[in-house]
Design an enzyme around this catalytic site. Structure first.
Site, mmCIF file in Angstrom:
data_model
loop_
_atom_site.group_PDB
_atom_site.id
_atom_site.type_symbol
_atom_site.label_atom_id
_atom_site.label_comp_id
_atom_site.label_asym_id
_atom_site.label_seq_id
_atom_site.Cartn_x
_atom_site.Cartn_y
_atom_site.Cartn_z
ATOM 1 C CB ALA A 125 -0.993 0.023 1.228
ATOM 2 C CB CYS A 178 23.738 -28.322 10.786
ATOM 3 S SG CYS A 178 23.740 -29.670 9.734
HETATM 4 N N1 LIG Z 1 -4.571 -0.824 1.343
HETATM 5 C C1 LIG Z 1 -4.993 -0.132 2.429
HETATM 6 N N2 LIG Z 1 -5.887 0.721 2.471
HETATM 7 C C2 LIG Z 1 -6.509 1.416 3.350
HETATM 8 N N3 LIG Z 1 -6.087 1.147 4.594
HETATM 9 C C3 LIG Z 1 -5.093 0.322 4.781
HETATM 10 C C4 LIG Z 1 -4.558 -0.477 3.754
HETATM 11 N N4 LIG Z 1 -3.380 -1.214 4.218
HETATM 12 C C5 LIG Z 1 -3.524 -1.009 5.414
HETATM 13 N N5 LIG Z 1 -4.515 -0.012 6.044
HETATM 14 C C6 LIG Z 1 -4.804 0.523 7.204
HETATM 15 O O1 LIG Z 1 -3.647 0.932 7.845
HETATM 16 C C7 LIG Z 1 -3.700 0.965 9.241
HETATM 17 C C8 LIG Z 1 -2.073 0.467 9.903
HETATM 18 O O2 LIG Z 1 -2.164 0.769 11.197
HETATM 19 P P1 LIG Z 1 -1.606 -0.173 12.353
HETATM 20 O O3 LIG Z 1 -0.190 -0.365 11.753
HETATM 21 O O4 LIG Z 1 -1.616 0.335 13.572
HETATM 22 O O5 LIG Z 1 -2.500 -1.527 12.218
HETATM 23 P P2 LIG Z 1 -3.515 -2.267 12.831
HETATM 24 O O6 LIG Z 1 -4.238 -3.246 11.861
HETATM 25 O O7 LIG Z 1 -4.527 -1.178 13.498
HETATM 26 O O8 LIG Z 1 -2.831 -2.909 13.952
HETATM 27 P P3 LIG Z 1 -2.496 -4.430 14.220
HETATM 28 O O9 LIG Z 1 -1.983 -4.995 12.845
HETATM 29 O O10 LIG Z 1 -1.248 -4.253 15.187
HETATM 30 O O11 LIG Z 1 -3.760 -5.204 14.655
HETATM 31 C C9 LIG Z 1 -4.704 -0.218 9.758
HETATM 32 O O12 LIG Z 1 -5.804 0.256 10.168
HETATM 33 C C10 LIG Z 1 -5.170 -0.682 8.191
HETATM 34 O O13 LIG Z 1 -6.471 -1.172 8.042
#
Ligand SMILES: Nc1ncnc2c1ncn2[C@@H]1O[C@H](COP(=O)(O)OP(=O)(O)OP(=O)(O)O)[C@@H](O)[C@H]1O
Ligand SMILES: [Zn+2]
Length: 593
Positions: A125, A178
């Site tokens: 992303a 190993c």
């Molecule tokens: N492609 C995407 N489009 C929109 N939002 C995204 C995308 N990829 C990730 N996210 C969002 O980015 C945020 C990243 O936040 P964070 O790193 O705190 O993760 P989290 O999912 O809230 O926490 P955890 O992984 O520890 O449970 C998340 O809420 C996730 O849903």
């Protein structure tokens, strides 16, 4: 809430109006995103749009402070923006629950924002937003945290390094076979043995292909490897005893008695090492013990009981269905790995890890720390304010490190120029609009590109052009069967990015055409319009092999962004973080220099 004079005092004259009028996008409303949204709402930003694909989970509540228990299962972006609006009701906020990689978020959509903040947790992303911001010519504030470590930087197409200017090495986690099977010296070796070897041999699919254990044979170890293969065969035969009352005992006797005796018989192996000890099933069975606690190490007797119970539970599950896979959230599989890794640690005189630590190591979990997110989100705001004012020379890449020896925990560097070899930002980003994607065929577009003249010439024609979308080759001079197909038929719709390159002359800058919304009535009479010719990047053709000196990045994992320039000393210092250590334990790090 900041007043206009406070904003001007903090960020310079004109900042209050600039922040109040800029429309900003926050991608990700998780750990960093929540902190950032809260900061933006009280720093003078006014038009804030948030996007997140996810809903709120119980496990988010310990650090994503905009969320409460009543919000579980609700979309993160909506709840987060509603919460900041409660702090500052005058805000203009909007929210979407969607994947930022969706085609609806095309170059026009990104172009409506003055600034984008990435608060994401995955490379894919981040890469996508990086490319879209380059295409839309919008500055991007990029961030990442991992345990106590954090980074913030600013990306502006053509002026700074982009997210892809330095290759990001794939996550690497491999151990010589190993070490894992015969001579473990660290807790992680016992955990990998339990998870990738014993568990898989008994309950799952075959192992080494999983990648964590590699058949890296040092000179003189061929015999040992052969013996290990025989050992695995014997273990597979034991699986037939699955379901029987003595299954756990037979496994125990094989791996903690018989196999260890065999290892002890190879005296050369222990000349410079502490030899292991043989464990005794009956002795452990007769030892009384308290139930294990999550955060303290298991005694040998506790590990034994957990081993026996999890063996039976997993055997029952395996007999009832298909092969099992380790999952840190599947308590039975985690118990088995915790117990067997503990027993092996006892046998090899290796430090114990608590069940909580084993879960983090086996699941490769890096703890998320609210304070790190808060500091990073604070730095994002200051960098964002400068980027918005076009004061890129004052922007920095900031690293948050954990080091008791250093007086400061934030290390700043000025932004680097784009890498001349970057396959992402050293491209010409243009926008393509069509009157009717169902009517325009690819051949028409190639002809149109071939006919561009003067400042608009791209140095490409049907004779030398290659056209690629993602991993799809759409056209080259030897492959023209798509020429008569419409853009719509080829799925070249808004949101897609198509690369055009001159096959014969590597000095011609490749072009990335971002497909945008169709032409409006204002452009009636046109079938095809390409926009954005003003910017031509300085271009160096890509070499066959990336130059080694260019790769000064460090790789921690997908959670932490990497931008060149830190010295290995800095990197090593950064990795003194205890949380990092427990997640990676040295072999897990990949350091490129
Ligand atoms: N492609 C995407 N489009 C929109 N939002 C995204 C995308 N990829 C990730 N996210 C969002 O980015 C945020 C990243 O936040 P964070 O790193 O705190 O993760 P989290 O999912 O809230 O926490 P955890 O992984 O520890 O449970 C998340 O809420 C996730 O849903
Ligand atoms: Zn780049």
């Amino acid at each position: 809430m900041r007043t206009n004079s406070q904003i001007s005092a903090l960020f310079g004259p004109g900042a209050a109006t600039r922040l109040a009028t800029a429309r900003v996008l926050v991608v990700g409303a998780g750990g960093i995103g929540c902190e950032l949204l809260k900061n933006l709402s009280v720093s003078g930003f006014h038009h804030i749009h948030a996007i997140d694909l996810d809903t709120i989970d119980l496990s988010n509540l310990n650090r994503q402070f905009l969320f409460q228990r009543k919000h579980i299962k609700k979309p993160k972006a909506h709840v987060a923006t509603a919460a900041i609006k409660a702090f500052n009701p005058s805000l203009d906020t909007s929210a979407m629950q969607a994947n930022i990689k969706d085609e609806q978020f095309d170059v026009d959509w990104f172009g409506q924002f003055a600034l984008v903040f990435n608060a994401l947790d995955n490379l894919e992303a981040r890469r996508h937003v990086n490319a879209m911001c380059l295409a839309a010519r919008v500055p991007l504030v990029e961030s990442g945290t991992a345990g106590y470590l954090g980074q913030v930087t600013v990306i502006k197409g053509g002026e700074t390094e982009c997210f892809d200017c330095h290759p990001k090495p794939a996550e690497k986690r491999s151990f010589p076979v190993c070490t894992i099977r015969s001579t473990p010296t660290a807790p992680i070796h016992c955990i990998v043995w339990a998870k990738n070897y014993l568990f898989v041999q008994l309950f799952g699919e075959p192992l080494e292909e999983k990648g964590e254990v590699v058949e890296e044979v040092e000179a003189g170890q061929e015999e040992e490897l052969k013996a290990l293969k025989e050992e695995s065969g014997a273990l597979a035969a034991l699986s037939e005893a699955m379901g029987g009352d003595d299954f756990a005992q037979r496994i125990f006797n094989k791996v903690f008695c018989h196999d260890i005796r065999r290892l002890l018989s190879m005296s050369d192996m222990w000349a410079q090492r502490q030899p292991p000890r043989v464990l005794d099933y009956d002795e452990l069975e007769n030892q009384a013990c308290d139930p294990p606690a999550d955060h303290s190490n298991l005694s040998m007797a506790q590990a034994f009981i957990l081993f026996r119970e999890s063996c039976h539970t997993l055997a029952r599950r395996r007999l009832e269905g298909s092969p099992l896979a380790f999952d840190k959230d599947d308590q039975d599989t985690l118990d088995f790995v915790t117990a067997t890794a503990s027993l092996r640690s006892y046998a090899f005189f290796i430090d114990q890890k608590s069940p909580f630590e084993v879960k983090a190591m086996a699941g490769n979990i890096i703890p998320a720390i609210a304070t790190t997110n808060a500091i990073v989100a604070g730095m994002m705001v200051t960098q964002g304010v400068l980027a918005l004012a076009g004061r890129l020379d004052e922007c920095h890449t900031a690293y948050l490190s954990y080091n008791t020896k250093r007086p400061r925990c934030v290390i700043r560097e000025s932004l680097s120029k784009p890498s001349l070899l970057c396959p992402v930002c050293r491209r010409r980003y243009l926008t393509l609009r069509l009157a009717d994607p169902a009517k325009t065929i690819l051949g028409d577009l190639l002809d149109y590109i071939g006919c561009l003249e003067g400042d608009m010439t791209l140095g490409m024609s049907r004779d030398n052009i290659s056209v690629v979308e993602g991993s799809r080759l759409l056209y080259d001079p030897d492959y023209d069967s798509n020429c008569s197909r419409s853009m719509q038929d080829l799925c070249l719709v808004p949101g897609k990015m198509v690369t055009f390159a001159n096959e014969d002359d590597s000095d011609v800058v490749p072009v990335i055409l971002s497909i945008a919304r169709p032409l409006t009535k204002e452009n009636s009479g046109l079938d095809i319009l390409i926009e954005g010719f003003e910017y031509i990047p300085e271009f160096v053709p890509l070499p066959q092999q990336p130059l080694k000196e260019e790769c000064s990045a460090t790789a921690v994992d997908n959670n932490l962004i990497e931008f060149g320039k830190r010295s290995i000393d800095d990197v090593n210092e950064v990795f003194e973080s205890p949380s990092k250590k427990h997640a990676f334990d040295s072999e897990d790090l990949v350091i490129l220099d």
